[in-house]
Enzyme design. Structure first.
Site, PDB file in Angstrom:
ATOM      1  N   ASP A  11      36.437  46.054  31.854  1.00 36.11           N
ATOM      2  CA  ASP A  11      37.593  46.795  31.816  1.00 36.11           C
ATOM      3  C   ASP A  11      38.516  46.324  30.428  1.00 36.11           C
ATOM      4  OD1 ASP A  11      38.026  44.150  32.292  1.00 36.11           O
ATOM      5  OD2 ASP A  11      39.761  44.228  33.705  1.00 36.11           O
ATOM      6  N   ASP A  16      37.238  41.360  26.900  1.00 30.61           N
ATOM      7  CA  ASP A  16      36.076  42.504  27.007  1.00 30.61           C
ATOM      8  C   ASP A  16      35.426  42.925  25.672  1.00 30.61           C
ATOM      9  OD1 ASP A  16      36.521  43.022  30.271  1.00 30.61           O
ATOM     10  OD2 ASP A  16      38.272  42.844  29.244  1.00 30.61           O
ATOM     11  N   ASN A  40      42.086  45.347  33.488  1.00 36.30           N
ATOM     12  CA  ASN A  40      43.143  45.113  32.218  1.00 36.30           C
ATOM     13  C   ASN A  40      43.911  46.195  32.035  1.00 36.30           C
ATOM     14  OD1 ASN A  40      42.388  42.638  31.708  1.00 36.30           O
ATOM     15  ND2 ASN A  40      40.667  43.045  30.603  1.00 36.30           N
ATOM     16  N   THR A 125      33.004  41.788  33.777  1.00 37.08           N
ATOM     17  CA  THR A 125      33.942  40.981  33.126  1.00 37.08           C
ATOM     18  C   THR A 125      35.211  41.668  33.624  1.00 37.08           C
ATOM     19  OG1 THR A 125      33.897  42.307  31.424  1.00 37.08           O
ATOM     20  CG2 THR A 125      32.534  40.386  31.366  1.00 37.08           C
ATOM     21  N   PHE A 166      42.872  36.977  38.089  1.00 38.80           N
ATOM     22  CA  PHE A 166      43.433  38.555  38.285  1.00 38.80           C
ATOM     23  C   PHE A 166      41.944  39.141  38.670  1.00 38.80           C
ATOM     24  CE2 PHE A 166      42.808  42.589  36.703  1.00 38.80           C
ATOM     25  CZ  PHE A 166      43.994  43.308  37.097  1.00 38.80           C
ATOM     26  N   ASN A 167      40.813  39.110  38.111  1.00 39.13           N
ATOM     27  CA  ASN A 167      39.745  40.131  38.747  1.00 39.13           C
ATOM     28  C   ASN A 167      39.479  39.509  40.174  1.00 39.13           C
ATOM     29  OD1 ASN A 167      39.521  40.725  36.165  1.00 39.13           O
ATOM     30  ND2 ASN A 167      37.850  39.473  35.585  1.00 39.13           N
ATOM     31  N   HIS A 240      38.102  34.752  27.532  1.00 39.49           N
ATOM     32  CA  HIS A 240      37.438  34.588  28.732  1.00 39.49           C
ATOM     33  C   HIS A 240      36.019  35.149  28.662  1.00 39.49           C
ATOM     34  CE1 HIS A 240      41.380  33.435  30.468  1.00 39.49           C
ATOM     35  NE2 HIS A 240      41.735  34.720  29.889  1.00 39.49           N
ATOM     36  N   ASP A 241      35.880  36.531  28.603  1.00 43.09           N
ATOM     37  CA  ASP A 241      35.089  37.319  28.929  1.00 43.09           C
ATOM     38  C   ASP A 241      33.691  37.072  28.396  1.00 43.09           C
ATOM     39  OD1 ASP A 241      36.227  38.609  31.053  1.00 43.09           O
ATOM     40  OD2 ASP A 241      36.969  40.281  29.907  1.00 43.09           O
TER      41      ASP A 241
END
Length: 315
Positions: A11, A16, A40, A125, A166-167, A240-241
């Protein structure tokens, strides 16, 4: 050296975007397809962003398919308070140099897996809705999936809510289905990704690259970092991703631990929270996930930055 077949379900999202560049720039993975989802930003924006990122990387041969507009139960939670209205606010991006696939994300996932001569890894992700829908609609594809690595959850606190990342908050029912699928699953949660900070030294290395890809990444980190500082008071943003891709390329970068993991589907305050049983407090539940625990951050950034530079130099 045989590159591992890979699909990224994403996303985009600044982090990402870096994950996509890492996959494109690594000789150790073969990025076969990209599927998009809400998260996102809207799925429309996420799809355009993916096309733009791959255009920037001169990787327009990789098919991109649009996926879920919202969660399995029909809700849509967006995180564009972090990534801006477009999901990729910041520096200007090239217009997409190719079109989105006419296939749905689920169709592209299925076709890519079924056409591969070896099992395919999936890195998710964003909210994991597309992957869950694939398993619901085409359960036979499980035989062609090597593993699912998802960025989400945490062994500690959350970010979208005090307890939920969040995810996982955006579609816990989808994650519950994946966790119960019997497939090999690895979780890369906030407890790990908060060790992957884009410090000023990291951003300087991006900016010093003699190409537009490196400079664009540095500008992304500027926008993303300002958001993280405003919302969570981070001095440097956690990227993060790319940790999911780095863990596929070099599993030794991350210390993993087998554990039983569940996701809270109800809970007045805790919906979307990952319950990670690191100490076997539920002895009747067998470990179903490899949980990322600690990151070798210098090696991580060397890997990521080398891939970005490789993409930029050939672009």
């Amino acid at each position: 050296m045989v590159a591992r077949p890979l699909i990224i379900d994403c996303d985009p999202g600044h982090d990402d975007a870096v994950a996509l560049l890492l996959a494109v720039g690594s000789p150790h993975v073969d990025l076969r397809a990209v599927t998009t989802t809400f998260g996102n930003c809207s799925v429309e924006d996420a799809t355009r962003n993916a096309l733009q990122i791959l255009t920037l990387a001169h990787a327009t041969d990789i098919p991109v398919a649009r996926g879920a507009e919202g969660s399995i139960d029909g809700k849509s939670t967006l995180g564009n308070y972090v990534h801006g209205a477009s999901g990729l606010d910041g520096p200007p991006m090239p217009e997409p140099g190719f079109d989105v696939s006419p296939e749905t994300a689920t169709e592209l996932l299925r076709r890519t897996i079924e056409s591969s001569t070896e099992p395919v890894s999936i890195a998710a992700t964003g909210p994991i809705t597309n992957v869950a829908q694939l398993l619901l609609d085409h359960p036979a594809v499980k035989d062609g999936i090597h593993e699912i690595v998802f960025m989400g959850g945490s062994t500690e606190r959350g970010n979208h809510t005090p307890t939920a990342e969040f995810n996982t908050f955006a579609d816990p029912e989808a994650l519950d289905l994946v966790l119960g699928s019997g497939l090999p699953v690895r979780m890369v949660g906030l407890n790990l990704t908060h060790q992957a900070l884009a410090t000023p030294a990291v951003v300087e290395r991006m900016a010093a690259m003699d190409h537009v890809v490196g400079r664009t990444c540095a500008a992304w980190m500027g926008f993303f970092g300002a958001s993280y500082n405003r919302v969570w008071e981070f001095a440097a943003p956690p990227v993060h991703d790319p940790c999911t891709i780095a863990g596929l390329i070099d599993p030794g970068l991350i210390a993993w631990r087998d554990a039983f993991v569940a996701v809270e589907l109800d809970g007045r305050w805790t919906r979307g929270t990952t319950v990670v049983d690191l100490h076997q407090r539920y002895p009747d539940q067998q470990p179903n996930v490899q949980v990322a625990m600690s990151l070798d951050a210098p090696r991580y950034w060397d890997l990521v930055l080398s891939a970005i530079d490789r993409v930029g130099q050939r672009s």
